[in-house]
Design a protein around this motif. Structure first.
Motif, PDB file in Angstrom:
ATOM      1  N   UNK A  73       0.839  -1.209   0.000  1.00 45.59           N
ATOM      2  CA  UNK A  73       0.000   0.000   0.000  1.00 45.59           C
ATOM      3  C   UNK A  73       0.867   1.250   0.000  1.00 45.59           C
ATOM      4  N   UNK A  74       1.870   1.259   0.849  1.00 43.01           N
ATOM      5  CA  UNK A  74       2.755   2.409   0.949  1.00 43.01           C
ATOM      6  C   UNK A  74       3.438   2.686  -0.389  1.00 43.01           C
ATOM      7  N   UNK A  75       3.965   1.653  -1.000  1.00 47.60           N
ATOM      8  CA  UNK A  75       4.668   1.799  -2.274  1.00 47.60           C
ATOM      9  C   UNK A  75       3.724   2.286  -3.375  1.00 47.60           C
ATOM     10  N   UNK A  76       2.563   1.627  -3.517  1.00 50.65           N
ATOM     11  CA  UNK A  76       1.631   1.971  -4.594  1.00 50.65           C
ATOM     12  C   UNK A  76       1.086   3.393  -4.405  1.00 50.65           C
ATOM     13  N   UNK A  79       3.685   6.084  -5.222  1.00 55.93           N
ATOM     14  CA  UNK A  79       3.815   6.256  -6.671  1.00 55.93           C
ATOM     15  C   UNK A  79       2.640   7.065  -7.219  1.00 55.93           C
ATOM     16  N   UNK A  80       1.449   6.756  -6.753  1.00 57.26           N
ATOM     17  CA  UNK A  80       0.267   7.472  -7.233  1.00 57.26           C
ATOM     18  C   UNK A  80       0.361   8.950  -6.887  1.00 57.26           C
ATOM     19  N   UNK A  81       0.719   9.257  -5.634  1.00 54.76           N
ATOM     20  CA  UNK A  81       0.824  10.660  -5.231  1.00 54.76           C
ATOM     21  C   UNK A  81       1.963  11.384  -5.958  1.00 54.76           C
ATOM     22  N   UNK A 102      -7.013  10.561   6.512  1.00 59.67           N
ATOM     23  CA  UNK A 102      -6.922   9.249   7.172  1.00 59.67           C
ATOM     24  C   UNK A 102      -5.476   8.770   7.200  1.00 59.67           C
ATOM     25  N   UNK A 103      -4.773   8.943   6.098  1.00 66.06           N
ATOM     26  CA  UNK A 103      -3.371   8.524   6.027  1.00 66.06           C
ATOM     27  C   UNK A 103      -2.535   9.307   7.028  1.00 66.06           C
ATOM     28  N   UNK A 104      -2.683  10.630   7.033  1.00 64.79           N
ATOM     29  CA  UNK A 104      -1.865  11.456   7.913  1.00 64.79           C
ATOM     30  C   UNK A 104      -2.184  11.257   9.393  1.00 64.79           C
ATOM     31  N   UNK A 105      -3.433  10.929   9.709  1.00 66.49           N
ATOM     32  CA  UNK A 105      -3.822  10.727  11.108  1.00 66.49           C
ATOM     33  C   UNK A 105      -3.484   9.327  11.614  1.00 66.49           C
ATOM     34  N   UNK A 113       4.585   7.051   1.346  1.00 66.52           N
ATOM     35  CA  UNK A 113       3.363   7.798   1.064  1.00 66.52           C
ATOM     36  C   UNK A 113       3.405   9.168   1.733  1.00 66.52           C
ATOM     37  N   UNK A 114       3.805   9.202   2.985  1.00 66.40           N
ATOM     38  CA  UNK A 114       3.835  10.471   3.709  1.00 66.40           C
ATOM     39  C   UNK A 114       4.872  11.423   3.116  1.00 66.40           C
ATOM     40  N   UNK A 115       5.979  10.872   2.618  1.00 64.04           N
ATOM     41  CA  UNK A 115       6.980  11.713   1.964  1.00 64.04           C
ATOM     42  C   UNK A 115       6.414  12.281   0.648  1.00 64.04           C
ATOM     43  N   UNK A 116       5.715  11.438  -0.118  1.00 63.48           N
ATOM     44  CA  UNK A 116       5.113  11.899  -1.379  1.00 63.48           C
ATOM     45  C   UNK A 116       4.049  12.962  -1.106  1.00 63.48           C
ATOM     46  N   UNK A 117       3.267  12.766  -0.056  1.00 60.70           N
ATOM     47  CA  UNK A 117       2.242  13.760   0.301  1.00 60.70           C
ATOM     48  C   UNK A 117       2.875  15.073   0.735  1.00 60.70           C
TER      49      UNK A 117
END
Length: 126
Positions: A73-76, A79-81, A102-105, A113-117
């Motif tokens: 999930x993190x990887x996919x 990449x999407x973000x 939801x991801x950030x909380x 994912x958090x780095x991409x966001x």
């Protein structure tokens, strides 16, 4: 197995080890099949969807220690973000905000994912 939780249940001196059956009472059979589908190399493409269903899958993987599911999930998602068109993100922001919150909380370890966001959100705010 794909889960540390399942491995522990089947290898310890618990009834699951004897019966070779583990019950997930909070997961109906259709949901189980979908969750396992995401872990399949072909099914993992469906994790690109940024929706509540994929976040529910992530929560399940985290709860039952399907570490590969969490990493997938993190990887996919990262990449999407990373690849999301900034204009589309601005236009469709309302669709993304609930999942992003939801991801950030969450306390789930999603470093990619958090780095991409963290790279995407400042671009949006400009």
């Amino acid at each position: 197995h794909k889960s540390a939780y399942v491995d522990t249940m089947l290898s310890s001196s618990m009834k699951e080890q004897e019966t070779r059956t583990i019950s997930f009472p909070d997961v109906d059979p259709d949901t189980w099949l979908r969750l396992m589908h995401f872990l399949d190399p072909v099914g993992s493409n469906d994790l690109d969807a940024l929706d509540e269903e994929t976040f529910t899958a992530l929560e399940f993987y985290d709860m039952y220690e399907f570490h590969e599911g969490v990493k997938l999930c993190d990887y996919r998602w990262s990449k999407t973000f990373k690849n999301i068109d900034k204009h589309i993100f601005r236009v469709e922001c309302d669709n993304f905000v609930p999942l992003i919150l939801m991801i950030l909380k969450s306390n789930i370890d999603l470093p990619l994912t958090k780095r991409a966001l963290s790279a995407l959100i400042p671009n949006y705010l400009r």
